[in-house]
Design a protein around this motif. Structure first.
Motif, PDB file in Angstrom:
ATOM      1  N   VAL A 192       0.798  -1.152   0.107  1.00 50.79           N
ATOM      2  CA  VAL A 192       0.055   0.071   0.048  1.00 50.79           C
ATOM      3  C   VAL A 192       0.745   1.327   0.026  1.00 50.79           C
ATOM      4  N   THR A 195       2.564   1.899  -3.348  1.00 52.09           N
ATOM      5  CA  THR A 195       1.374   2.251  -4.369  1.00 52.09           C
ATOM      6  C   THR A 195       1.408   3.850  -4.069  1.00 52.09           C
ATOM      7  N   ASP A 213      -1.229   0.584 -10.817  1.00 53.70           N
ATOM      8  CA  ASP A 213      -1.987  -0.776 -10.548  1.00 53.70           C
ATOM      9  C   ASP A 213      -2.549  -0.515  -9.088  1.00 53.70           C
ATOM     10  N   ARG A 214      -3.747  -1.084  -8.921  1.00 55.43           N
ATOM     11  CA  ARG A 214      -4.314  -0.957  -7.797  1.00 55.43           C
ATOM     12  C   ARG A 214      -3.601  -1.983  -6.615  1.00 55.43           C
ATOM     13  N   VAL A 215      -3.805  -1.569  -5.232  1.00 52.48           N
ATOM     14  CA  VAL A 215      -3.341  -2.437  -4.407  1.00 52.48           C
ATOM     15  C   VAL A 215      -4.099  -3.667  -4.362  1.00 52.48           C
ATOM     16  N   THR A 218      -6.870  -6.803  -0.695  1.00 55.30           N
ATOM     17  CA  THR A 218      -8.011  -5.946  -0.203  1.00 55.30           C
ATOM     18  C   THR A 218      -9.049  -6.924   0.550  1.00 55.30           C
ATOM     19  N   GLY A 228      -6.271  -1.286   2.287  1.00 56.08           N
ATOM     20  CA  GLY A 228      -5.877  -1.605   0.698  1.00 56.08           C
ATOM     21  C   GLY A 228      -7.290  -1.064  -0.064  1.00 56.08           C
ATOM     22  N   ALA A 229      -8.486  -1.650   0.322  1.00 56.97           N
ATOM     23  CA  ALA A 229      -9.663  -1.584  -0.277  1.00 56.97           C
ATOM     24  C   ALA A 229      -9.997  -0.053  -0.124  1.00 56.97           C
ATOM     25  N   ASN A 232      -7.913   2.001  -2.680  1.00 57.85           N
ATOM     26  CA  ASN A 232      -8.147   1.619  -4.014  1.00 57.85           C
ATOM     27  C   ASN A 232      -9.564   2.443  -4.286  1.00 57.85           C
ATOM     28  N   ARG A 233     -10.376   2.408  -3.526  1.00 62.81           N
ATOM     29  CA  ARG A 233     -11.671   3.148  -3.832  1.00 62.81           C
ATOM     30  C   ARG A 233     -11.218   4.844  -4.093  1.00 62.81           C
ATOM     31  N   LEU A 235      -8.381   5.765  -4.925  1.00 64.29           N
ATOM     32  CA  LEU A 235      -7.679   6.000  -6.263  1.00 64.29           C
ATOM     33  C   LEU A 235      -8.592   5.813  -7.394  1.00 64.29           C
TER      34      LEU A 235
END
Length: 498
Positions: A192, A195, A213-215, A218, A228-229, A232-233, A235
């Motif tokens: 995380v 990223t 790229d996303r983590v 999640t 991480g989730a 990602n949201r 991002l």
């Protein structure tokens, strides 16, 4: 975080080991003490009862020839007291010698032992720490039996040494294993962080941005997975906002380019008709002549503004510039001649190297840089101001500096002086307002877009298109615009030059 978690684990384990060690030592001391008390209870007063009263109460340490040491453990101490005074004392040793030398303090301590059936602790100067028990004798005397506590102390010392070695090794092993486990457990969090670090390195202020790229971690069942989730949201929201912003910028650039392109024809037509009317051979009233002059001046100004906007739109769109050797020294000389003709009241100085300075770039656009900077110095300073143009090749870059000794740019607008449509006329401390006719000529000057606040914006855009930078340093009496151009400007994708 890894260090704090590992240190916390080791500290907690050390506290646990210390608690276990103290409890073990206390339990061992209590157990061995009870065993010693039990041995004293079983021994009773048999050993001191075998001691006969010495002849003379003042000589208790005389020859104890009648001491019975059978079935007595080594170190067993016995004493007989009569009327609170020690009359005989002996200690079991490896040989036959059982005599013991008691100091007055020892006799006082023995006399103070109560006859209550309990064991008491007495420190004898010649023998050490003893556990003693006093019982009443048959002859009205007091019989004291004692066993050494040295065994208990030795056992405690050995236990403490063993605990220190075992617990110390356990702490070292636990610290190493804990550091490895914490590091392994925090791998998702490091991803995380990696990223997030890659996102912070992206230029998010303008242009199209491709987020990393996303983590991958999640899992909602873990705290790291939840982080991480959520990241990602976030991002996703940022990417959506950046996409919307980029689309809006592209629409604005296309609008500016299209509008500028479409305005060029009507502006040129207005200017042409005004010039044609000015050439009319017949008599024209002075008011009409004045109106035609104003129409020609404003149409020229509008034409320059339209050309500047179209150039900025093309530069923003990434249109490539020409890449050819350019004699920058010649461009500076030409720009200085034009500035000297337009501003004869200024003092124009050149500081150029002996050899011509050549750069790779677009000659027309580089000429705009020099022309705009000199026009900016001329327009925004009063007559008599000294303007110096310096040109140097410094390592892998060429440095162009335009300096003047005017009133300077106020600090409040130095941050925005390179922005588009920035108007600094009323901020320059020594801005000289000429009569109305000269003001009309200045507004009609399309050379650098000064009337619209686009001149320095074009300088910045053209320098950036060549991979260079523009900086400003200003204080009263010393204002310098410095353009730094690399020898090898970056390639810009596109099909045709601006």
């Amino acid at each position: 975080m890894r260090a704090r978690l590992t240190c916390g684990l080791v500290v907690l384990l050390a506290l646990s080991c210390a608690a276990v060690g103290i409890a073990a030592v206390v339990a061992l001391r209590s157990f061995l003490g009870e065993r010693l008390d039990q041995q004293l209870s079983e021994a009773g007063g048999a050993f001191p009862a075998s001691l006969e009263h010495a002849h003379g109460a003042g000589e208790p340490d005389a020859d104890n020839v009648h001491v019975d040491t059978r079935r007595q453990a080594r170190g067993t101490f016995g004493a007989r007291l009569l009327q609170g005074r020690v009359t005989a004392a002996a200690v079991v040793r490896a040989g036959t010698d059982t005599t013991v030398r008691l100091t007055p303090d020892d006799r006082t301590a023995l006399a103070a032992v109560p006859v209550d059936g309990h064991c008491h602790r007495v420190d004898l100067s010649s023998l050490g720490d003893y556990q003693v028990k006093a019982v009443a004798g048959d002859d009205g005397d007091v019989l004291i039996t004692g066993l050494p506590r040295q065994g208990i102390e030795d056992a405690e010392t050995r236990l403490i040494a063993v605990e220190a070695a075992v617990f110390g090794g356990a702490l070292v092993v636990a610290g190493a294993a804990g550091a490895f486990w914490v590091r392994w457990s925090l791998r998702p969090l490091r991803r995380v962080a990696a990223t997030a670090a890659s996102v912070t390195a992206l230029p998010l202020d303008s242009g199209e941005v491709a987020l990393p790229d996303r983590v991958p971690d999640t899992d909602p069942g873990t705290e790291v997975g939840q982080v991480g989730a959520a990241f990602n949201r976030m991002l996703g929201h940022v990417e959506g906002a950046l996409t919307t912003r980029h689309a809006s910028e592209e629409r604005l650039r296309r609008f500016a380019a299209d509008a500028s392109h479409e305005l060029r024809t009507p502006v040129a037509a207005i200017r042409g008709h005004a010039e044609l009317a000015q050439r009319h051979p017949g008599p024209v009233p002075p008011g009409v002549t004045r109106a035609l002059d104003r129409i020609a001046a404003e149409s020229a100004r509008m034409g320059g503004m339209v050309d500047d906007l179209l150039l900025l739109a093309r530069l923003d769109a990434g249109r490539p510039l020409a890449r050819e050797p350019v004699d920058l020294t010649r461009l500076v000389l030409d720009a200085a001649d034009d500035a000297r003709a337009a501003g004869p009241g200024h003092r124009w100085l050149l500081d150029l190297p002996a050899e011509p300075v050549t750069v790779t770039g677009d000659a027309a656009r580089l000429q705009q840089i020099t022309g705009n900077l000199l026009t900016n110095a001329r327009v925004h300073t009063r007559e008599g101001t000294r303007v110096t143009v310096r040109l140097r090749h410094d390592g892998a870059a060429t440095v162009l500096t335009v300096a003047d000794n005017g009133g300077g740019v106020p600090p409040a607008i130095q941050r925005t002086v390179f922005e588009r449509f920035a108007r600094a006329d009323h901020h320059r401390a020594d801005h000289h307002r000429a009569d109305h006719h000269r003001a009309d000529d200045r507004r009609a000057d399309p050379a650098a877009g000064h009337g619209a606040g686009l001149g320095l914006a074009i300088v910045t855009a053209v320098a950036a298109a060549h991979g260079g930078t523009v900086t400003l340093t200003s204080e009263p009496g010393d204002t310098s615009f410095t353009v730094t151009l690399p020898d090898a400007p970056p390639e810009r994708p596109g099909a045709s030059a601006v």
